[in-house]
Write a protein that holds these residues in place. Structure first.
Motif, mmCIF file in Angstrom:
data_model
loop_
_atom_site.group_PDB
_atom_site.id
_atom_site.type_symbol
_atom_site.label_atom_id
_atom_site.label_comp_id
_atom_site.label_asym_id
_atom_site.label_seq_id
_atom_site.Cartn_x
_atom_site.Cartn_y
_atom_site.Cartn_z
ATOM 1 N N GLU A 1 0.815 -1.212 0.000
ATOM 2 C CA GLU A 1 0.000 0.000 0.000
ATOM 3 C C GLU A 1 0.850 1.264 0.000
ATOM 4 O OE1 GLU A 1 -2.888 2.069 3.226
ATOM 5 O OE2 GLU A 1 -3.537 0.077 2.565
ATOM 6 N N ALA B 1 -6.062 0.512 -4.760
ATOM 7 C CA ALA B 1 -6.535 -0.685 -4.059
ATOM 8 C C ALA B 1 -5.421 -1.718 -4.085
ATOM 9 C CB ALA B 1 -7.787 -1.241 -4.725
ATOM 10 N N TYR C 1 -4.128 -5.783 -3.176
ATOM 11 C CA TYR C 1 -4.430 -7.198 -2.862
ATOM 12 C C TYR C 1 -3.454 -7.675 -1.785
ATOM 13 C CZ TYR C 1 -4.368 -12.270 -3.281
ATOM 14 O OH TYR C 1 -4.399 -13.618 -3.002
ATOM 15 N N ASP D 1 -5.562 -6.740 0.749
ATOM 16 C CA ASP D 1 -6.220 -5.892 1.743
ATOM 17 C C ASP D 1 -7.595 -5.399 1.308
ATOM 18 O OD1 ASP D 1 -3.880 -6.276 3.063
ATOM 19 O OD2 ASP D 1 -3.063 -4.277 2.676
ATOM 20 N N HIS D 2 -7.757 -5.101 0.012
ATOM 21 C CA HIS D 2 -9.003 -4.474 -0.453
ATOM 22 C C HIS D 2 -9.815 -5.347 -1.398
ATOM 23 C CE1 HIS D 2 -6.295 -0.858 0.324
ATOM 24 N NE2 HIS D 2 -7.205 -0.835 1.288
ATOM 25 N N GLY D 3 -9.373 -6.570 -1.628
ATOM 26 C CA GLY D 3 -10.143 -7.448 -2.493
ATOM 27 C C GLY D 3 -9.411 -8.727 -2.811
ATOM 28 N N LEU E 1 -10.937 -5.542 -6.777
ATOM 29 C CA LEU E 1 -9.921 -4.491 -6.671
ATOM 30 C C LEU E 1 -10.293 -3.297 -7.544
ATOM 31 C CD1 LEU E 1 -6.480 -6.359 -6.640
ATOM 32 C CD2 LEU E 1 -7.629 -5.227 -4.734
ATOM 33 N N ALA F 1 -12.989 -1.382 -5.822
ATOM 34 C CA ALA F 1 -12.454 -0.643 -4.675
ATOM 35 C C ALA F 1 -11.688 0.598 -5.133
ATOM 36 C CB ALA F 1 -11.544 -1.562 -3.854
ATOM 37 N N ALA G 1 -12.538 4.628 -4.591
ATOM 38 C CA ALA G 1 -11.553 5.585 -4.080
ATOM 39 C C ALA G 1 -11.435 6.799 -4.999
ATOM 40 C CB ALA G 1 -10.199 4.896 -3.930
ATOM 41 N N ALA H 1 -8.288 2.937 -1.074
ATOM 42 C CA ALA H 1 -9.585 2.289 -0.847
ATOM 43 C C ALA H 1 -9.834 2.126 0.647
ATOM 44 C CB ALA H 1 -9.617 0.943 -1.558
ATOM 45 N N GLU I 1 -12.119 0.134 2.499
ATOM 46 C CA GLU I 1 -12.335 -1.157 3.132
ATOM 47 C C GLU I 1 -12.409 -2.256 2.087
ATOM 48 O OE1 GLU I 1 -17.215 -0.711 3.354
ATOM 49 O OE2 GLU I 1 -16.013 -0.624 5.177
ATOM 50 N N LYS I 2 -12.297 -3.481 2.526
ATOM 51 C CA LYS I 2 -12.364 -4.620 1.619
ATOM 52 C C LYS I 2 -13.806 -4.872 1.224
ATOM 53 C CE LYS I 2 -10.738 -9.386 1.185
ATOM 54 N NZ LYS I 2 -9.938 -10.461 1.824
#
Length: 436
Positions: free
Chosen positions: A350, A391, A393, A395-397, A403, A406, A410, A425, A427-428
Motif C-alpha cells: 500500500e 486498491a 491485494y 487488503d481491499h479485495g 480491486l 475498490a 476511491a 480504498a 475497506e475490503k
C-alpha cells in the motif's frame, strides 16, 4: 453561401514545393547534416576496393534473386503491415542485406540495397525525403558494417577450428552491432525530431518485440551467408523461410493491435485484462502483494469543449505516455475507457502504491501538451489534474474485479473531496455472488 470568391493558394513548385521544407527546422537540419556525413562514410568503405570477382558477382546474383522473391511474394502482407505500423517498422530484408555485408564488396552490397529499396518504393507509403533518407541510412550502415567485418579478418570459413569458430562468431556479433548502431543513430535521430510530441524510447527504438524481430532477422542473415558459402543452392530455403517469417510478423502485429488502444498506444481493456489476470494469478499463488491504480483525468470534458476533440486525443496520448514513463517495465498500463486509465503494480504494498500514484499525479500535473485549438492554431494545455484511487491485494479485495471496484470507489472519494489527489480504498469489498 459566401459572397466572396474562393481563392486557392498556389502551392510552390520545384524544389521549394518539396514536402521536406514543411517539416520542423531541426528535422530538416538533422536530415541534411546526416546525409552529408554519409558521403565520407561511403568514401571510407569503398576506398581500396577492386573490381568484384566472379564468385562475388555470383553471390550478389543469388542474394538479389532471393530478396526479389521475398519482396514480390510478400508485397500485400508488407503493405498491410506498413499501413498498421505507427512507429518503428522493422524491415525484414536484412535477411538478404546482412549476408551481403559479410561476403561481397561494399559496392555490390549498396547496389543490392538500392535494388531492394526500388522495389519497396511501391509499398513504402512514405514521403520521398523520408524514403531517400532511410535508403541512405541502410546503405551507410551496411557499408560501415562491411568495413568493420573486413578489419576483423581474414575470414576463412572452410577450415575453422573450435577457437576459430568462436572468433568468427564474435566478429559476426560486432559487425551486427555496428550495422544496427548506425541505423539507430540515423533513423532514431530523425524520428525524435519528426513531430511536436515528446519522443519515447519505444517510438524511436521500437518495442522489445520489434528489437527481438530485428535480432532474429539479422541472425537469419548470418545463416544465409553460411549457406551461400557452403551450399549455395540451399539459399532457396531461406526465400521460403522469409515468406513464412513475414507472415508470422504480420500475425504478431495483428495480435498486438487487438490488445492495444489505437488512440493512446497502451493496452486496451482486452490486453490489460489478459496481462493483469496473469499477474494476479502469480500474486495469489505466491501469496504476494499487488496494487491497482485507477486514474481519472479531472474536467476532461472541458478540454474537448474548449479546444476540440483532436486536442483531447493529444492530451490522452501524452498522459498515457507519461504514465508509461512513470511506471516500471513490469507494471501493466491500460486505458479503461474515456479519460480513465488502469495500472497494475505487481509486488507492491500500500505504501509503495500510494507513492507511485502520487508520482503519476505530479507527473501529469507538470505536463505541457502542445496541440491545436478548434481553429487549428497551436495552443498549449497545462496544469491538468487527476484523481487516483488505489486498491491493494489482498487488503481491499480477493479478485481483480473487486480491486477495480475498490479503486473506482476511491476515485469517486477523491473527486468528492476536491479532485487532484490520491485516495486509498477504504475497506475490503465483498465479492458479489452470481444471481440464481
Amino acid at each position: 453561401m459566401s459572397d466572396e470568391p474562393s481563392v486557392e493558394r498556389a502551392q510552390p513548385t520545384g524544389i521549394r514545393g518539396w514536402a521536406l521544407w514543411r517539416r520542423p527546422k531541426p528535422f530538416i537540419v538533422f536530415l541534411l547534416l546526416m546525409e552529408a556525413l554519409s558521403i565520407p562514410g561511403f568514401a571510407l568503405a569503398f576506398a581500396g576496393s577492386g573490381l568484384p570477382n566472379r564468385l562475388e558477382w555470383f553471390g550478389f546474383a543469388i542474394l538479389t534473386a532471393g530478396a526479389t522473391a521475398h519482396i514480390q511474394l510478400t508485397q500485400r502482407q508488407e503493405e498491410r503491415r506498413r499501413s498498421r505500423t505507427r512507429t518503428v517498422l522493422i524491415d525484414l530484408t536484412a535477411v538478404w542485406v546482412f549476408p551481403a555485408v559479410l561476403i561481397i564488396p561494399a559496392e555490390l552490397t549498396v547496389l543490392l540495397i538500392l535494388i531492394i529499396r526500388a522495389q519497396r518504393w511501391f509499398t513504402a507509403r512514405r514521403p520521398a525525403h523520408n524514403f531517400i533518407y532511410s535508403t541512405v541510412s541502410h546503405c551507410l550502415a551496411a557499408s560501415l558494417a562491411h568495413l568493420t567485418f573486413d578489419s576483423l579478418g581474414p575470414h576463412v570459413w572452410s577450415s575453422l577450428t573450435l577457437l576459430g569458430s568462436l572468433r568468427e562468431f564474435a566478429a559476426l556479433i560486432i559487425t551486427a552491432l555496428v550495422y544496427e548502431a548506425v541505423q539507430i543513430v540515423y533513423v532514431g535521430g530523425i524520428l525524435s525530431l519528426a513531430g511536436p510530441s515528446r519522443p519515447t524510447l519505444s517510438s524511436i527504438l521500437g518495442s522489445k518485440a520489434d528489437n527481438l524481430l530485428e535480432a532474429i532477422t539479422t541472425g537469419l542473415g548470418a545463416v544465409t551467408a553460411i549457406l551461400l558459402i557452403t551450399m549455395p543452392p540451399a539459399v532457396a530455403i531461406m526465400a521460403v523461410v522469409t515468406v513464412v517469417f513475414n507472415r508470422l510478423a504480420e500475425l504478431d502485429q495483428l495480435q498486438n493491435d487487438a490488445r492495444t488502444d489505437p488512440k493512446t498506444a497502451v493496452y486496451n481493456m482486452r490486453g490489460w485484462s489478459e496481462s493483469a489476470e496473469r499477474a494476479f494469478g502469480r500474486a495469489t499463488r505466491s501469496r504476494g502483494n499487488l496494487a491497482l491504480l485507477m486514474i481519472d483525468l479531472d474536467h476532461f470534458k472541458w478540454i474537448n469543449d474548449s479546444h476540440g476533440h483532436p486536442a483531447g486525443d493529444d492530451v490522452l496520448r501524452r498522459v498515457a505516455q507519461a504514465i508509461d514513463e512513470a511506471t516500471r517495465p513490469t507494471d501493466v498500463v491500460g486505458r479503461y475507457g474515456g479519460e480513465e486509465f488502469l495500472v497494475l503494480l505487481p509486488d507492491t504494498d500500500e505504501i509503495t502504491a500510494a507513492g507511485a500514484a502520487e508520482r503519476i499525479r505530479g507527473t501529469i500535473a507538470e505536463l505541457r501538451i502542445v496541440t491545436t485549438d478548434k481553429r487549428g492554431a497551436q495552443t498549449t494545455i497545462a496544469g491538468r489534474t487527476t484523481s487516483i484511487g488505489v486498491a491493494v491485494y489482498p487488503d481491499h479485495g480477493d479478485t481483480l474485479d473487486i480491486l477495480m471496484q475498490a479503486a473506482d470507489a476511491a476515485v469517486y472519494e477523491a473527486k468528492e473531496n476536491g479532485r487532484n489527489q490520491v485516495r486509498i480504498a477504504a475497506e475490503k469489498l465483498a465479492d458479489t455472488p452470481d444471481s440464481p
